[in-house]
Design a protein around this motif. Structure first.
Motif, PDB file in Angstrom:
ATOM      1  N   MET A 139       0.854  -1.294   0.213  1.00 49.11           N
ATOM      2  CA  MET A 139       0.064   0.079   0.118  1.00 49.11           C
ATOM      3  C   MET A 139       0.740   1.122  -0.013  1.00 49.11           C
ATOM      4  SD  MET A 139      -3.001  -0.342  -0.812  1.00 49.11           S
ATOM      5  CE  MET A 139      -3.424   1.269  -0.334  1.00 49.11           C
ATOM      6  N   ASP A 140       2.137   1.585   0.914  1.00 49.12           N
ATOM      7  CA  ASP A 140       2.925   2.495   0.738  1.00 49.12           C
ATOM      8  C   ASP A 140       3.392   2.770  -0.696  1.00 49.12           C
ATOM      9  OD1 ASP A 140       2.385   2.905   3.348  1.00 49.12           O
ATOM     10  OD2 ASP A 140       4.479   1.963   4.017  1.00 49.12           O
ATOM     11  N   ALA A 141       3.547   1.857  -1.410  1.00 48.93           N
ATOM     12  CA  ALA A 141       4.000   2.066  -2.599  1.00 48.93           C
ATOM     13  C   ALA A 141       2.946   2.327  -3.700  1.00 48.93           C
ATOM     14  CB  ALA A 141       4.941   0.943  -3.358  1.00 48.93           C
ATOM     15  N   LEU A 142       1.832   1.931  -3.669  1.00 45.90           N
ATOM     16  CA  LEU A 142       0.519   2.389  -4.136  1.00 45.90           C
ATOM     17  C   LEU A 142       0.140   3.683  -4.101  1.00 45.90           C
ATOM     18  CD1 LEU A 142      -1.765   1.144  -6.466  1.00 45.90           C
ATOM     19  CD2 LEU A 142      -2.900   0.423  -4.489  1.00 45.90           C
ATOM     20  N   ALA A 143       0.077   4.013  -2.833  1.00 44.08           N
ATOM     21  CA  ALA A 143      -0.346   5.383  -2.376  1.00 44.08           C
ATOM     22  C   ALA A 143       0.805   6.408  -3.010  1.00 44.08           C
ATOM     23  CB  ALA A 143      -0.419   5.608  -0.977  1.00 44.08           C
ATOM     24  N   ALA A 144       2.006   6.092  -3.062  1.00 45.11           N
ATOM     25  CA  ALA A 144       2.863   7.034  -3.753  1.00 45.11           C
ATOM     26  C   ALA A 144       2.754   7.138  -5.076  1.00 45.11           C
ATOM     27  CB  ALA A 144       4.279   6.479  -3.316  1.00 45.11           C
ATOM     28  N   ASP A 145       2.117   6.148  -5.896  1.00 41.90           N
ATOM     29  CA  ASP A 145       2.093   6.102  -7.253  1.00 41.90           C
ATOM     30  C   ASP A 145       0.866   7.157  -7.463  1.00 41.90           C
ATOM     31  OD1 ASP A 145       3.860   4.352  -7.672  1.00 41.90           O
ATOM     32  OD2 ASP A 145       2.627   2.645  -8.430  1.00 41.90           O
ATOM     33  N   VAL A 146      -0.232   7.281  -6.685  1.00 42.19           N
ATOM     34  CA  VAL A 146      -1.202   8.015  -7.017  1.00 42.19           C
ATOM     35  C   VAL A 146      -1.370   9.459  -5.963  1.00 42.19           C
ATOM     36  CG1 VAL A 146      -2.568   6.080  -7.852  1.00 42.19           C
ATOM     37  CG2 VAL A 146      -2.802   6.795  -5.384  1.00 42.19           C
ATOM     38  N   GLU A 147      -0.111   9.707  -5.429  1.00 41.73           N
ATOM     39  CA  GLU A 147      -0.193  10.692  -4.668  1.00 41.73           C
ATOM     40  C   GLU A 147      -1.215  10.598  -3.747  1.00 41.73           C
ATOM     41  OE1 GLU A 147       0.448  13.939  -7.361  1.00 41.73           O
ATOM     42  OE2 GLU A 147       2.432  13.508  -7.648  1.00 41.73           O
ATOM     43  N   GLY A 148      -1.458   9.658  -2.836  1.00 39.68           N
ATOM     44  CA  GLY A 148      -2.622   9.693  -1.963  1.00 39.68           C
ATOM     45  C   GLY A 148      -2.162   9.152  -0.796  1.00 39.68           C
ATOM     46  N   ASP A 149      -3.034   9.072   0.122  1.00 39.74           N
ATOM     47  CA  ASP A 149      -3.059   8.929   1.683  1.00 39.74           C
ATOM     48  C   ASP A 149      -3.595   7.601   2.019  1.00 39.74           C
ATOM     49  OD1 ASP A 149      -1.328  11.276   2.117  1.00 39.74           O
ATOM     50  OD2 ASP A 149      -3.552  12.271   1.876  1.00 39.74           O
ATOM     51  N   VAL A 150      -3.059   6.772   2.975  1.00 37.28           N
ATOM     52  CA  VAL A 150      -3.685   5.460   3.174  1.00 37.28           C
ATOM     53  C   VAL A 150      -4.344   5.857   4.679  1.00 37.28           C
ATOM     54  CG1 VAL A 150      -3.305   3.051   3.960  1.00 37.28           C
ATOM     55  CG2 VAL A 150      -2.083   4.067   2.033  1.00 37.28           C
ATOM     56  N   VAL A 151      -5.447   5.274   4.803  1.00 38.87           N
ATOM     57  CA  VAL A 151      -6.263   5.159   5.927  1.00 38.87           C
ATOM     58  C   VAL A 151      -6.728   3.969   6.354  1.00 38.87           C
ATOM     59  CG1 VAL A 151      -6.915   7.882   5.867  1.00 38.87           C
ATOM     60  CG2 VAL A 151      -8.404   5.972   4.909  1.00 38.87           C
TER      61      VAL A 151
END
Length: 360
Positions: free
Chosen positions: A149-161
């Motif tokens: 998830m950290d890598a995926l969130a970085a790809d879309v410039e998003g935040d994980v909750v």
């Protein structure tokens, strides 16, 4: 009453019952979750038997009747999604799932109730979320977040909750509180069927994490992953998942066997799918003749209390069989070699045969 309003009415009624059980029960934690599961399941099955008697049912809390495979209409229900959260004081992220699968169509009339916040989402009247603003918010399980998830969130410039309950997470996307729900690592059809029905009606993208369709009423009701998101996020999220999700997922049967082996250490049989007549034979001796007995032994039996670890676990699967080989560690350091054969014809383990040998 049409199917969609019926689903919403049943989910709402089950939710009210769950609130009553939670308010009056002396139990907490796991035992409270079990009480709620059983009570809500009985209510939903009674309503279906009375008002939709010709339809088949697949429920997390009932034996899997495979006549559903030939049915044209199957209600897929999770009486209490998020039993762990339900058993914790103050948690609101649990839900009731009631969804209808129809042959040749898929999930149709569906409802998800979130009783603790007094809301029911239904295909009868659900609306899509408001336009996205700000950075994408990606919701994942608070107990089993995907490893990528950290890598995926970085790809879309998003935040994980994080959040509990699959239904609560899916409905957070429907409301627009978050923009995507990503899950890997194991779920069952009842975890996602009704939420997916509602999310599709709201115009959201719903698929496996490889982009393939979410299919329901299968012989083995295991669905290990899913993506529910705003349509405009589907392509970048699927592209990122394809890059970062590199581990091979368990098949349904291996997942069931793995859950059994995990329970030997956790002494928690809540998630085990054992048939009512599940048998266990250990070194030629019968040690169990029902699912209820085996669950009770795992949680309370003295022979299990001292188990503290599982090592060198490997699986082999063919047809309806799974063999697990592993080393079992006991308190004090003693170890034994285990070869465990599981017979899993569909959605439940029906027989377990174990060979136990001293570890060199």
């Amino acid at each position: 009453m049409d199917d969609a309003h019926f689903a919403a009415d049943v989910a709402h009624a089950a939710g009210l019952l769950l609130l009553e059980v939670r308010a009056r029960a002396h139990e907490t934690g796991r035992e409270l979750g079990r009480l709620g599961d059983a009570a809500a399941n009985t209510l939903i099955l009674d309503r279906l038997a009375s008002e939709r008697p010709e339809d088949a049912v697949l429920s997390e809390e009932s034996a899997d009747d495979l006549t559903r495979l030939d049915a044209q209409r199957v209600w897929i229900i999770d009486p209490l999604d998020g039993s762990r959260e339900y058993g914790l004081a103050g948690r609101e992220d649990w839900a009731v799932h009631v969804g209808l699968w129809e042959a040749g169509v898929g999930m149709t009339a569906s409802a998800v109730a979130q009783p603790a916040i007094d809301v029911v989402y239904s295909t009868a009247d659900v609306k899509g979320p408001a336009p996205q603003s700000g950075r994408p918010r990606l919701v994942v399980s608070d107990s089993r977040p995907p490893y990528y998830m950290d890598a995926l969130a970085a790809d879309v410039e998003g935040d994980v909750v994080t959040m509990g309950s699959a239904g609560a997470k899916a409905m957070a996307v429907v409301r627009g509180d978050v923009d995507a729900y990503v899950h890997s690592g194991g779920q069952w059809e009842w975890d996602s069927a009704a939420p997916v029905g509602v999310a599709l009606a709201a115009g959201l993208h719903c698929s496996r994490i490889d982009g393939s369709p979410l299919l329901y009423n299968r012989t083995h009701p295991y669905l290990p992953d899913l993506l529910i998101c705003r349509p405009e996020l589907a392509e970048p999220l699927l592209r990122g998942i394809a890059t970062h999700a590199t581990r091979e997922a368990d098949t349904g049967r291996v997942a069931m066997a793995r859950e059994y082996i995990k329970s030997l250490v956790s002494h928690d049989a809540t998630k085990l799918r054992l048939s009512d007549r599940c048998t266990r034979i250990e070194n030629g001796k019968a040690t169990g003749d029902s699912g209820a007995f085996l669950r009770r032994e795992i949680e309370e039996g003295q022979q299990y209390k001292s188990i503290v670890g599982v090592h060198e676990l490997v699986f082999n699967e063919w047809d309806t069989n799974v063999v697990a080989r592993f080393v079992l560690e006991f308190d004090g350091g003693a170890r034994v070699n285990i070869t465990e054969h599981f017979e899993i014809p569909a959605g439940e383990i029906t027989a377990i045969t174990a060979i136990i040998e001293p570890s060199p």
